[in-house]
Each structure stands twice: as structure tokens, then as C-alpha cells.
Design a protein around this motif. Sequence first.
Motif, PDB file in Angstrom:
ATOM      1  N   THR A  79       0.822  -1.207   0.000  1.00  0.00           N
ATOM      2  CA  THR A  79       0.000   0.000   0.000  1.00  0.00           C
ATOM      3  C   THR A  79       0.857   1.258   0.000  1.00  0.00           C
ATOM      4  O   THR A  79       0.589   2.219  -0.741  1.00  0.00           O
ATOM      5  N   LEU A  80       1.902   1.259   0.816  1.00  0.00           N
ATOM      6  CA  LEU A  80       2.787   2.427   0.873  1.00  0.00           C
ATOM      7  C   LEU A  80       3.539   2.612  -0.447  1.00  0.00           C
ATOM      8  O   LEU A  80       3.724   3.744  -0.913  1.00  0.00           O
ATOM      9  N   ASP A  81       3.962   1.510  -1.069  1.00  0.00           N
ATOM     10  CA  ASP A  81       4.638   1.612  -2.372  1.00  0.00           C
ATOM     11  C   ASP A  81       3.696   2.184  -3.429  1.00  0.00           C
ATOM     12  O   ASP A  81       4.084   3.054  -4.226  1.00  0.00           O
ATOM     13  N   GLN A  82       2.442   1.677  -3.462  1.00  0.00           N
ATOM     14  CA  GLN A  82       1.472   2.185  -4.429  1.00  0.00           C
ATOM     15  C   GLN A  82       1.140   3.657  -4.174  1.00  0.00           C
ATOM     16  O   GLN A  82       0.972   4.435  -5.118  1.00  0.00           O
ATOM     17  N   SER A  83       1.050   4.032  -2.891  1.00  0.00           N
ATOM     18  CA  SER A  83       0.784   5.435  -2.559  1.00  0.00           C
ATOM     19  C   SER A  83       1.917   6.334  -3.043  1.00  0.00           C
ATOM     20  O   SER A  83       1.679   7.423  -3.597  1.00  0.00           O
ATOM     21  N   ALA A  84       3.162   5.885  -2.843  1.00  0.00           N
ATOM     22  CA  ALA A  84       4.310   6.668  -3.307  1.00  0.00           C
ATOM     23  C   ALA A  84       4.302   6.809  -4.829  1.00  0.00           C
ATOM     24  O   ALA A  84       4.567   7.882  -5.370  1.00  0.00           O
TER      25      ALA A  84
END
Length: 449
Positions: free
Chosen positions: A251-256
Amino acid sequence: MEIDALRKRDSQLRQETELVLETVKILANCPDGVGALDKIIATISDGLMVQAYLIVDCINHDSLVFRHVHGVRVPDHWKSGFFPAAIFKKPALIYDFTRLPKWPGLTVLGESEISSGLVAPFRNGDSMSCIILLRTSFETFKTTDLRVFKRLIPSVAEAVNRENNTKDKLRMEAELRQVQKLEALGTLAGGVAHEINTPLQYVGSNVSFLKDAFESISCTINALSKQNPEFLRGPLDNIDYDFLSHEIGLTLDQSATGLQQIARIVKAIKEFSHPGTTEMEVHDLTDIIDAALTMSHNQWKYFSQVKFEHDDSPYLVPCFADGLRQVVLNMVVNAAHAIEERIDNEVPEGGASAQGNISISIVRKNDHLVMSITDDGVGMSEETEQRIFDPFFTTKQPGRGTGQGLSICHSIIVKNHGGKILVDSELNKGTTFEIWIPSVSSDCLAFEY
């Protein structure tokens, strides 16, 4: 016999004078130039028994604009800039096609053969134009026809200049409206982009911090689990730690990634909304194309895939960057619309969706950068291809096209940058636009670093 000859001569002169006066009358009745050239050419065609004709403008010494074409097939090499330069240099003359080989590639539509032609150049503002009249009948043009033709050239030149003035006025009014609209939209978009940019920066920083912090926490938990697995296994299983660890990181990778995409869009909006300069500046053409593709993404993503081919070397051009971005944007959007039209024609309603292809490439040719934009859309007929740069000419549905986009693109490239645009299109196959822009070598800019 002498009296008969004099009567015949007098009749010919009277007919010539009537023909000249008719063209002058047309000019007098069309002071704004609208429709004058069409009427004059029709009058000349009837008076001189012409079956085909074309009027050609020579731009920048190596680029032709086909102003009026009737009944004749224009050779492809003429469109590419390889044409007989003599047609713009020699005074009015007769070509006898019964004695000459096919004059370079020029043929008429249908099965008829050209018997002879009248050719005359004339001044068209700062450039040269040429009118070519063709006969397909057995009787060739004679010196008497040439004499009449010479007397009619001033009327043709005046009609062309009036048509130019009218088109220039309409184009300037359209460009002014477009500039005012873009200026208002640019101001609004620039303000919105600026307002988005500030929270975007700290949201991006926060996501980056959370990603680093979560990685540290995960590493710590994994290390403690190895030291005392029995103590932590129960609590970790209760919260489904393995699943959460994987999903939170993803999720954090996709948000970035999403924030980076938003940042690219905001950057493109700011570049498009930046007020243009009054002097040329050196820019990398790849950056200009990237910004245009980002801005137009919503126009082509549903119908086509875009492939932009270039190496890592800089493609530097002295240019008005805002103008070139507008050219690329218009070209890509037009390509997407052409692909959408072809898909609508081929795929039955409710059928599986299909995608076309848009390819963009940059190559160096002598002292120019040549940007090619190719699509596999609906293509154009030869008649349409000859008119696409005319102001307000469009083949799109009402409400979708104004007929100003390509006209403005042509003005930006030819008049503002001293370049040229070549078009190669085949109906139901696709279209390629070649945009030639004078370039500057990166070696020439070494002093700036």
C-alpha cells in the motif's frame, strides 16, 4: 484575306479583353477576397478550356502548400519538397506534354493524358506561388493562350493576396481567442497546481517517512520473533501479521507511486500554464513531448498505446516551448481521435474494445530535428490531406473540432520556428506527421555549463 485575318485578330482581342474584365469585375465584387479566387479560376478554366489546375505556394524554399487542386494528382515527391524549382523562377511558359516525357510525375485524375500546360509564377507576399493550368484535349495551348494567361496573372495574384489577408485575419482572430482562453485557463490551472503542490510535498514526505518507519518496525519485529518465537507468535497470529506486513508495504509503495504520478501531472500543468517568452530559448524536445503526453493522457489512454522512441542524448532546439507543447498536444489528440473513429467504424456496437498505436520518434537530419508522430487511425483522403492546414477546415463531428488546431500548429512551426510539416496519410491505414525544426548541437552549449 488580310481583312479576314484582322477580323479574327480583333475578335480574339475582344474575347481576351472580356475575359480580363470579367476577372477584374469579380475582384471588384469581392473586396474581402472571399470566393474571388474560386470564381476567377472557374472563369479562366472556361475561357481557356482548362480541364485541371493547381495553385502551389512555396514556403521556406523547400516546402509546398497546395492551395487549390482540381482534377490533378499531386506526386508524392512534390509533397516531400522535391519539385521542379523552375516553376517558381521562369516567366509564363507552355509545356507541350506530347513532346516531353511525363512532366515530373504530374498526372490528371481518370484515364485522360495531359496534352499541354501553362505555368506562371507570381509574388505572394514574401513568398512565391505558381499556377499551373492543364489541358487533356488533343489541342495544345498556343501562344495566343499564353498571351491571355499573362494578362490574367495579376488578377490571380490579387485574389490570392486577398484570400491570404482574409485567412490571416481569421487566423489571428482565432489565435487571439485561443490565447485569451488558454491564458484564463492557464492562470486558473497554474493557481490550482500551485495549491496542490504544497500539500503534495508534505503528503509525499509523510508517506516516505511511514514507509521507512514501517520497514524499521518490521525488521525489529522479525528480529524479536527469531529470538523469542513462542512469546510473539500468538499476538502476531492474532493480528495476521504476515498478511498486514505484506499489504501495508504494498500500500505504501502504491501510494508513493501515485503521488509521483500526481507530481508529474502538476509539473506538466505548471509548464503549460507558464506564460510564454517573447524570445526563443533552448529546450530539450524530449521534455516538451513528455509534458504533452502527460497532459493528453486522458485523451488517448482508452483507445491507444503511445510509444515514444528516443535515446538518452539531449535533443536541443531553440524554440518557443509553449508553442511546441501545443503542437505536440494537438497532434497526439488528433491521432487519438483518428484511432477512436477507426475503432468505432470497425468494431460493432457492444463488441470487444480494441486499441490502436501512436508512435513518436525523434531523429537528427542535417541541421534539423525531425519529430514523427504516426497513428494507425482512420487516415485521410488526398483531398482532405491538401486542406488540413486551412483555417476552420475540419472533418470532425460538430462540437468536437473547430478546424483551428492544425492551422495554428502550421503557423507555430512554419512562421514562428522556420520549420515545416510534412504529411503522409492513407485512408483507413493511418497518418504520419513529420515536424522539421531547426536544431542546435549540444556541443554549441558547452559554455553554459
